[in-house]
Design a protein around this motif. Structure first.
Motif, PDB file in Angstrom:
ATOM      1  N   ASP A  61       0.812  -1.221   0.000  1.00 20.40           N
ATOM      2  CA  ASP A  61       0.000   0.000   0.000  1.00 20.40           C
ATOM      3  C   ASP A  61       0.843   1.269   0.000  1.00 20.40           C
ATOM      4  O   ASP A  61       0.301   2.375  -0.106  1.00 20.40           O
ATOM      5  N   LEU A  62       2.162   1.124   0.140  1.00 25.54           N
ATOM      6  CA  LEU A  62       3.036   2.280   0.282  1.00 25.54           C
ATOM      7  C   LEU A  62       3.606   2.737  -1.061  1.00 25.54           C
ATOM      8  O   LEU A  62       3.758   1.940  -1.990  1.00 25.54           O
ATOM      9  N   ILE A  63       3.958   3.992  -1.128  1.00 21.13           N
ATOM     10  CA  ILE A  63       4.588   4.544  -2.331  1.00 21.13           C
ATOM     11  C   ILE A  63       6.077   4.221  -2.319  1.00 21.13           C
ATOM     12  O   ILE A  63       6.633   3.778  -3.322  1.00 21.13           O
ATOM     13  N   ASP A  64       6.728   4.442  -1.187  1.00 21.09           N
ATOM     14  CA  ASP A  64       8.160   4.180  -1.030  1.00 21.09           C
ATOM     15  C   ASP A  64       8.374   3.384   0.249  1.00 21.09           C
ATOM     16  O   ASP A  64       8.739   3.930   1.292  1.00 21.09           O
ATOM     17  N   ALA A  65       8.133   2.081   0.163  1.00 18.18           N
ATOM     18  CA  ALA A  65       8.205   1.216   1.350  1.00 18.18           C
ATOM     19  C   ALA A  65       9.603   1.197   1.957  1.00 18.18           C
ATOM     20  O   ALA A  65       9.753   1.109   3.183  1.00 18.18           O
ATOM     21  N   HIS A  66      10.630   1.288   1.122  1.00 18.53           N
ATOM     22  CA  HIS A  66      11.994   1.267   1.644  1.00 18.53           C
ATOM     23  C   HIS A  66      12.260   2.487   2.531  1.00 18.53           C
ATOM     24  O   HIS A  66      12.889   2.368   3.585  1.00 18.53           O
ATOM     25  N   ALA A  67      11.787   3.648   2.111  1.00 19.26           N
ATOM     26  CA  ALA A  67      11.997   4.858   2.904  1.00 19.26           C
ATOM     27  C   ALA A  67      11.241   4.778   4.230  1.00 19.26           C
ATOM     28  O   ALA A  67      11.765   5.190   5.274  1.00 19.26           O
ATOM     29  N   VAL A  68      10.027   4.244   4.203  1.00 21.84           N
ATOM     30  CA  VAL A  68       9.259   4.085   5.441  1.00 21.84           C
ATOM     31  C   VAL A  68       9.991   3.129   6.378  1.00 21.84           C
ATOM     32  O   VAL A  68      10.107   3.376   7.586  1.00 21.84           O
ATOM     33  N   GLU A  69      10.524   2.046   5.816  1.00 22.93           N
ATOM     34  CA  GLU A  69      11.252   1.071   6.632  1.00 22.93           C
ATOM     35  C   GLU A  69      12.500   1.699   7.257  1.00 22.93           C
ATOM     36  O   GLU A  69      12.780   1.504   8.454  1.00 22.93           O
ATOM     37  N   LEU A  70      13.216   2.481   6.476  1.00 19.00           N
ATOM     38  CA  LEU A  70      14.416   3.132   6.997  1.00 19.00           C
ATOM     39  C   LEU A  70      14.060   4.147   8.087  1.00 19.00           C
ATOM     40  O   LEU A  70      14.760   4.253   9.104  1.00 19.00           O
ATOM     41  N   ALA A  71      12.966   4.863   7.890  1.00 16.09           N
ATOM     42  CA  ALA A  71      12.515   5.810   8.912  1.00 16.09           C
ATOM     43  C   ALA A  71      12.150   5.084  10.207  1.00 16.09           C
ATOM     44  O   ALA A  71      12.452   5.571  11.301  1.00 16.09           O
ATOM     45  N   LEU A  72      11.524   3.934  10.092  1.00 17.47           N
ATOM     46  CA  LEU A  72      11.190   3.156  11.290  1.00 17.47           C
ATOM     47  C   LEU A  72      12.458   2.733  12.034  1.00 17.47           C
ATOM     48  O   LEU A  72      12.500   2.767  13.266  1.00 17.47           O
ATOM     49  N   TRP A  73      13.468   2.340  11.307  1.00 18.95           N
ATOM     50  CA  TRP A  73      14.733   1.947  11.938  1.00 18.95           C
ATOM     51  C   TRP A  73      15.294   3.062  12.815  1.00 18.95           C
ATOM     52  O   TRP A  73      15.874   2.807  13.869  1.00 18.95           O
ATOM     53  N   PHE A  74      15.152   4.299  12.380  1.00 17.02           N
ATOM     54  CA  PHE A  74      15.789   5.412  13.085  1.00 17.02           C
ATOM     55  C   PHE A  74      14.831   6.219  13.960  1.00 17.02           C
ATOM     56  O   PHE A  74      15.286   7.098  14.688  1.00 17.02           O
TER      57      PHE A  74
END
Length: 207
Positions: A61-74
């Motif tokens: 459902d996300l546009i940029d899942a990788h960026a969301v994942e990286l944001a969650l990490w930090f």
């Protein structure tokens, strides 16, 4: 902890495969150490793990899942319950660790998203809406996990006088309860809203 580490390592090195970090193992080790600090009880590897598992279930459902994942990490990379600038410091740490590996646009976007986890303000940016909803998904956890979460938060604030803590905590939970809707995405509103309000009502009613 080991069950968390297996999933976290897979997540991190999939991000490395996408972004080509220059020092993936070094940054991974620093993040694992950060989320394992002794002042943490909720904002730990468990919370990070739960966020990333949930992300995987909705990433289509996300546009940029990788960026969301990286944001969650930090998003909780810096956490001290006695200060109020954890999100700012987490965003700065993200920039410090990865600015040499990412485009300036990605860096600025993820920094902005990390900062947004401070106030959880309404946004019309879909990926950020999902990020913020994932961060609050714990409020819709099973009764057992929600009770554990409440104990973990209380442990992080053990330095606060107990009577004061109970008053302040109920104020926070009442704010969540009164926010209509609590979640910003349709997916979370349909699948998490009712459970979260039930959990919150139970605490506010003193059950």
């Amino acid at each position: 902890m080991q069950q968390y580490l297996t999933v976290l390592e897979k997540s991190w090195f999939e991000l490395h495969h996408h972004y080509h970090f220059s020092e993936p193992q070094k940054v991974f080790n620093k993040l694992i150490a950060a989320y394992s600090e002794k002042q943490r009880a909720y904002h730990t590897l468990q919370h990070l793990y739960e966020c990333l598992v949930l992300l995987k279930s909705i990433q289509a459902d996300l546009i940029d899942a990788h960026a969301v994942e990286l944001a969650l990490w930090f998003h909780d990379a810096v956490y001290d319950p006695q200060v109020k600038d954890n999100e700012l410091k987490s965003a700065e740490l993200f920039e410090q660790y990865l600015i040499q590996d990412l485009s300036i646009d990605i860096v600025q976007k993820i920094k902005r998203w990390i900062l947004a986890t401070h106030k959880h303000a309404l946004t019309d940016e879909l990926d950020l809406q999902f990020l913020l909803d994932i961060d609050l998904a714990i409020l819709a956890a099973s009764p057992e996990r929600f009770a554990e979460y409440e104990q973990q938060i209380q442990q992080e604030y053990a330095w606060v006088y107990p009577d004061i803590y109970l008053i302040k905590r109920k104020q926070v939970l009442a704010h969540f309860y009164q926010t209509e809707p609590l979640y910003q995405t349709e997916y979370f509103q349909q699948n998490f809203e009712q459970r979260s309000k039930g959990n919150l009502r139970g605490i506010l009613d003193g059950k």
